[in-house]
Design an enzyme around this catalytic site. Structure first.
Site, PDB file in Angstrom:
ATOM      1  N   GLY A 147      57.189  67.887 -18.737  1.00 51.98           N
ATOM      2  CA  GLY A 147      55.736  67.886 -18.869  1.00 51.98           C
ATOM      3  C   GLY A 147      55.152  69.252 -18.557  1.00 51.98           C
ATOM      4  O   GLY A 147      55.824  70.143 -18.034  1.00 51.98           O
ATOM      5  N   CYS A 148      53.878  69.413 -18.877  1.00 50.47           N
ATOM      6  CA  CYS A 148      53.223  70.710 -18.697  1.00 50.47           C
ATOM      7  C   CYS A 148      53.046  71.065 -17.217  1.00 50.47           C
ATOM      8  O   CYS A 148      53.467  72.133 -16.771  1.00 50.47           O
ATOM      9  CB  CYS A 148      51.885  70.719 -19.433  1.00 50.47           C
ATOM     10  SG  CYS A 148      50.818  69.304 -19.074  1.00 50.47           S
ATOM     11  N   PHE A 149      52.444  70.175 -16.438  1.00 46.22           N
ATOM     12  CA  PHE A 149      52.294  70.431 -15.006  1.00 46.22           C
ATOM     13  C   PHE A 149      53.649  70.589 -14.317  1.00 46.22           C
ATOM     14  O   PHE A 149      53.827  71.504 -13.495  1.00 46.22           O
ATOM     15  CB  PHE A 149      51.498  69.315 -14.339  1.00 46.22           C
ATOM     16  CG  PHE A 149      50.012  69.353 -14.586  1.00 46.22           C
ATOM     17  CD1 PHE A 149      49.271  70.505 -14.333  1.00 46.22           C
ATOM     18  CD2 PHE A 149      49.352  68.232 -15.055  1.00 46.22           C
ATOM     19  CE1 PHE A 149      47.901  70.538 -14.545  1.00 46.22           C
ATOM     20  CE2 PHE A 149      47.975  68.250 -15.270  1.00 46.22           C
ATOM     21  CZ  PHE A 149      47.250  69.402 -15.017  1.00 46.22           C
ATOM     22  N   ALA A 206      55.121  74.235 -14.978  1.00 44.89           N
ATOM     23  CA  ALA A 206      54.484  75.314 -14.225  1.00 44.89           C
ATOM     24  C   ALA A 206      54.741  75.185 -12.729  1.00 44.89           C
ATOM     25  O   ALA A 206      55.025  76.174 -12.040  1.00 44.89           O
ATOM     26  CB  ALA A 206      52.987  75.324 -14.505  1.00 44.89           C
TER      27      ALA A 206
END
Length: 349
Positions: free
Chosen positions: A152-154, A157
């Site tokens: 996922g994106c979160f 990062a």
């Protein structure tokens, strides 16, 4: 046949899907042979995305595993939660390779998925088979795999900003707090009151406080690296911008460190990994500096007064947080250079 790898995109009308199309159209070793969206089957793709007129002239197809088997080698699933749970096994059993950009195969424990996503989990056999494709950390696992769970994106990062510290035991895992901010494209193309211009413009809001579904995914990755169970505080915020994620993470150091030592640790850990860039001491990244690219930029600072380290990491949520990393996983899966087709300079300003 032109010798290129044939790819199909299921869920091609979402933001992740259209970003995959942008990347694969320019990939030197892959081609798009099928764009699939059951809800819009029969319509011209460019009707929904006029910027692709005269570039993508295909009509959208309905989901048909037999048809995909005859037209594709690899299938990207940029689908809503719950779809891949049912579709991935059928595609794998048909002999296709699958890169799942949804969250259905990321969590290894089905009960955890059901608790956080409120959907029936996938068959445990396929959860076990799925390789978690956080490329800079688990990239070797991806090589030769046929089923990839794209992070996922979160989690991308956040994890990239914490993994080196946990791998070397430089922080106390029980003290991690991450504060994350995202642009509105992360919510997808569907309508929602919170994403209306008049609601989000000139405003910032926290959402899914203490219940964001990416929390267990981050904890799973950090636990795997740390070799012990990691439980963290993770809070997300929506910002009035289209693209980008900025995560600020905090943790207690296990012993005194300098800024230079922490920067050198990150540079050593990610040496040779093109898409993670570490800022010099005293410099910190902004979301605009990675927009439209597959980069994750990281800056770190030690607070000698509190004994804590602060890590700031930024990505483009649709690129390194979704489609870009999916293509990076494709490259690793196929044994190609992981930057193939991803040599995009960030769009600035």
């Amino acid at each position: 046949m032109n010798g290129k790898l044939r790819t199909a995109i299921v869920g091609s009308t979402g933001y992740g899907g259209v970003e995959l199309i942008r990347l694969l159209l320019q990939h030197p070793k892959a081609e798009i042979t099928s764009v699939i969206s059951s809800s819009n089957a029969g319509a011209l793709y460019a009707e929904g995305y006029p910027h692709l007129s005269e570039i993508v002239t295909d009509r959208l197809e309905a989901i048909d595993v037999a048809a995909m088997k005859s037209k594709a080698d690899v299938v990207f699933l940029a689908t809503p939660h719950g779809v891949s749970t049912e579709l991935s096994p059928k595609l794998i059993d048909a002999g296709l390779k699958v890169i799942d950009v949804s969250g259905d195969l990321r969590l290894k424990q089905g009960d955890v998925y059901e608790t956080w996503y409120k959907h029936k989990p996938a068959d445990p056999a396929y959860l076990d088979r799925a390789v978690y494709g956080l490329c800079e950390v688990f990239g070797e696992d991806v090589r030769g795999a046929d089923l990839i769970a794209n992070p996922g994106c979160f989690p991308t990062a956040t994890s990239l900003g914490l993994v080196p510290l946990l791998a070397e035991g430089w922080i106390d895992p029980s003290t991690i707090i991450s504060d994350a901010k995202t642009g509105v494209s992360g919510a997808g193309r569907g309508l929602g009151l919170a994403y209306h211009y008049s609601e989000i413009n000139e405003s910032t809001l926290a959402y899914k406080v203490n219940r964001h579904q990416h929390t267990p995914e981050i904890e799973q990755t950090l636990s795997r690296v740390a070799g012990q169970e990691v439980t963290m505080t993770f809070t997300t915020h929506l910002l009035p911008m289209t693209r980008g994620i900025l995560v600020t993470s905090y943790a207690k150091l296990t012993q005194a460190r300098t800024d230079e030592e922490v920067v050198n640790l990150f540079r050593s850990y990610y040496e040779g990994r093109k898409f993670v860039r570490i800022r010099p001491v005293g410099k910190y990244p902004a979301t605009k500096e990675v927009s439209g690219s597959n980069y994750c930029d990281i800056g770190v600072s030690v607070d000698a007064r509190t004994g804590r380290v602060t890590v700031i990491s930024v990505i483009d949520n649709l690129m390194k947080g979704a489609a870009g990393q999916a293509v990076q996983n494709l490259n690793l899966m196929m044994g190609w250079d992981e930057s193939t087709g991803l040599d995009f300079t960030p769009v600035y300003p």
